[in-house]
Design a protein around this motif. Sequence first.
Motif, short mmCIF file in Angstrom:
data_model
loop_
_atom_site.label_atom_id
_atom_site.label_comp_id
_atom_site.label_asym_id
_atom_site.label_seq_id
_atom_site.Cartn_x
_atom_site.Cartn_y
_atom_site.Cartn_z
N LEU A 10 0.82 -1.21 0.00
CA LEU A 10 0.00 0.00 0.00
C LEU A 10 0.86 1.26 0.00
N GLU A 11 1.95 1.25 0.75
CA GLU A 11 2.86 2.39 0.75
C GLU A 11 3.48 2.60 -0.62
N LEU B 127 1.09 6.69 -6.94
CA LEU B 127 -0.01 7.61 -7.21
C LEU B 127 0.42 9.07 -7.18
N ARG B 128 1.49 9.36 -6.49
CA ARG B 128 1.96 10.74 -6.37
C ARG B 128 2.52 11.30 -7.66
N THR C 10 2.76 8.86 -14.27
CA THR C 10 3.55 8.48 -15.44
C THR C 10 2.88 7.27 -16.09
N ASN C 11 3.27 7.01 -17.32
CA ASN C 11 2.76 5.83 -18.02
C ASN C 11 3.13 4.55 -17.27
N VAL C 12 4.37 4.48 -16.83
CA VAL C 12 4.84 3.28 -16.13
C VAL C 12 4.08 3.10 -14.82
N ASN C 13 3.94 4.16 -14.06
CA ASN C 13 3.24 4.04 -12.78
C ASN C 13 1.81 3.57 -12.96
N GLY C 14 1.15 4.00 -14.02
CA GLY C 14 -0.20 3.53 -14.30
C GLY C 14 -0.25 2.02 -14.50
#
Length: 134
Positions: free
Chosen positions: A20-21, A27-28, A31-35
Amino acid sequence: MDIQDLIKKYEELEVRVSQLEFREELLRVDTNVNGILLDYNVSREQYAKIMDIMDEMRNKLNKSEAILNHNFEKMITDIFGGEHKAFNRSMPIEYHFCESLAKAFMDDGRWEEVFPALYGDMKKYQYLKEKNND
């Protein structure tokens, strides 16, 4: 509940809190990768291994060694070991994930040379070669 059950429960909770962390960190920054990492519920440890593979692909290219998409896909899918439980749904980690992830890195300006080397010969990505010829 005995002490072993409590220890097991504590360890499970520790893993969930860590995940979760990591998701909160992703989420902060949009970016495409984070999505993709969020959609597939990739862990911090799995992400570190993915980045190691991307570095390995770059290093091979720097040495003028060929890289093949099926080898790349095998390396990535091996990180997850079979069926992977994505966030709120079951999504297999297979070649679509690998292709999308490599493209997302390129679109984010990271390991930009890896995606065209892996997938640039595919008809749907011919525009990449045309773009480089301009």
